[in-house]
Write an enzyme that holds these catalytic residues in place. Structure first.
Site, mmCIF file in Angstrom:
data_model
loop_
_atom_site.group_PDB
_atom_site.id
_atom_site.type_symbol
_atom_site.label_atom_id
_atom_site.label_comp_id
_atom_site.label_asym_id
_atom_site.label_seq_id
_atom_site.Cartn_x
_atom_site.Cartn_y
_atom_site.Cartn_z
ATOM 1 N N ASP A 102 0.962 -1.313 -0.101
ATOM 2 C CA ASP A 102 0.052 -0.004 0.200
ATOM 3 C C ASP A 102 0.643 1.180 0.042
ATOM 4 O O ASP A 102 1.528 1.691 0.911
ATOM 5 C CB ASP A 102 -0.994 0.070 1.252
ATOM 6 C CG ASP A 102 -1.720 1.289 1.408
ATOM 7 O OD1 ASP A 102 -2.119 1.539 0.352
ATOM 8 O OD2 ASP A 102 -1.892 1.851 2.429
ATOM 9 N N ASP A 312 -2.395 5.628 -5.253
ATOM 10 C CA ASP A 312 -2.381 4.824 -4.374
ATOM 11 C C ASP A 312 -2.769 3.432 -4.701
ATOM 12 O O ASP A 312 -3.946 3.280 -5.060
ATOM 13 C CB ASP A 312 -3.578 5.364 -3.362
ATOM 14 C CG ASP A 312 -3.712 4.708 -2.090
ATOM 15 O OD1 ASP A 312 -3.022 3.902 -1.749
ATOM 16 O OD2 ASP A 312 -5.104 4.693 -1.574
#
Length: 386
Positions: A102, A312
């Site tokens: 992430d 992201d």
């Protein structure tokens, strides 16, 4: 002699470049819908993708500061839209865990055997007593989510990013710097072994929400400023221990069932075509950049005059301020459903609004653009994915 020099250079470039395959799984939204639990979730929890990024909310909203709330639409869980996660190991001998890589967070954590929550018992749990290299720090860890609070402790152990054979030309120097030759394929590369890595071991995970996710934990790839209690992130330790050829990593998200990868220390030119566009990082926490505008059919529909966006990997959709998203949905002819998603016939729109001013460019964007996260130069590289 010149060819020998080139081959030696190529061999050097292959060192410190590790390619980790990513798997696909269902989005939690789809899992909850299949179990007829989605309505119940929204009754008890306000859901906003943008709450993952608190600095985008100047008034403060008591929001989540870690990525798992966004598992509702993030790369850990699988649906018609592709979701992505990979495997690492912790300890000696190694204990394997499925994690989300992430770029919107910086901590590593996994469930521990000390956790009695159902969410832990339905996932792989780390057992410190079974690792000869584990060290306790005596520190505690608390991560707040929109759905509750994860409690845990901080430990230290060896984290291994497993080996995977290179399928294509992987390099860390741009191909235009090679004298007329394409970089030759790299052979299999040794695993990256990150010794003495601080990480979180959850001892309590909140509610039913975490029970159904397919990943065990999170490996954050954001800047160190996002990490809890000054913990050095995994990527930074890999760099500090001189395990990577270059201080960067790159991500390719395939539309197919297989082929998605995160590459530590290099760039795989077989995954993109055309030039790389480099964009400076505007906020060194998330991988945040400046955008000029958002256009559809040569018409500006959002971000007029410029805006901020985050690349992201921890969010599957593309999210932004309500007015801009509304304009995009109108152009698409999408209508809002009962849970906030927009649909055009049987197709669900991949655009969703958020309460902040920040645009979040998730997996639907990264599938289109091979993404390079260059920490050495604090920039993001984007190239048309193939």
């Amino acid at each position: 002699m010149w060819l020998l020099v080139l081959l030696c250079a190529a061999s050097a470039l292959c060192q410190g470049v590790t390619r980790l395959p990513l798997e696909r799984g269902k989005k939690l939204r789809e899992v909850l819908r299949e179990k007829d639990l989605l309505h119940q979730f929204f009754q008890h929890h306000h859901y906003d993708i943008g709450t993952k990024f608190p600095h985008a909310f100047p008034n403060g909203t008591g929001v989540a500061t870690e990525p798992l709330l966004n598992a509702l639409d993030n790369p850990s869980l699988a649906a018609p839209q592709v979701e992505y996660y990979g495997t690492i190991s912790i300890g000696t001998p190694p204990q394997d865990f499925t994690v989300v890589f992430d770029t919107g967070s910086s901590d590593l954590w996994v469930p521990s055997v000390s956790c009695t929550s159902l969410a832990c018992r339905t996932h792989q749990m780390f057992d410190p007593s079974q690792s000869s290299t584990y060290k306790s720090t005596g520190l505690s860890l608390s991560i707040h989510y929109g759905t509750g609070e994860m409690e845990g402790i901080v430990g230290s152990d060896t984290v291994t990013v497993s080996v995977h054979s290179m399928a294509g030309a992987v390099h860390s120097i741009p191909p235009q710097n090679w004298p007329g030759l394409r970089a030759p394929p790299c052979p299999q590369v040794a695993s990256l072994v990150d010794t003495s890595q601080l990480f979180g071991l959850s001892t309590a995970e909140p509610g039913q929400f975490f029970v159904d996710v397919q990943f065990d934990g999170i490996l954050g790839l954001g800047y160190p400023s996002l990490a809890a209690d000054g913990i050095t992130p995994v990527f930074d330790n890999l760099v500090n221990q001189s395990l990577l050829q270059e201080n960067l990593f790159s991500v390719y998200l395939s539309r197919e069932a297989a082929g998605s990868v995160v590459i530590f220390g290099g760039i795989d030119e077989s995954h993109f075509t055309g030039p790389i566009s480099w964009i400076p990082v505007s906020y060194q926490g998330y991988w945040q950049i400046s955008m000029d505008s958002i256009m559809v059919n040569s018409q500006v529909v959002a971000c007029a005059g410029g805006c901020q966006a985050i690349i992201d990997t921890g969010t599957s959709l593309l999210a932004g301020p309500p007015s801009g998203i509304r304009n995009i949905q109108n152009v698409l002819g999408a209508r809002q459903g009962m849970y906030g998603e927009h649909n055009q016939g049987s197709c669900m729109s991949s655009f969703q609004d958020t309460s902040g001013d920040l645009w979040i460019l998730g997996d639907v964007f990264i599938r289109v653009y091979y993404s390079i996260f260059d920490r050495a130069n604090n920039r993001v590289g984007l190239a048309k994915a193939v």
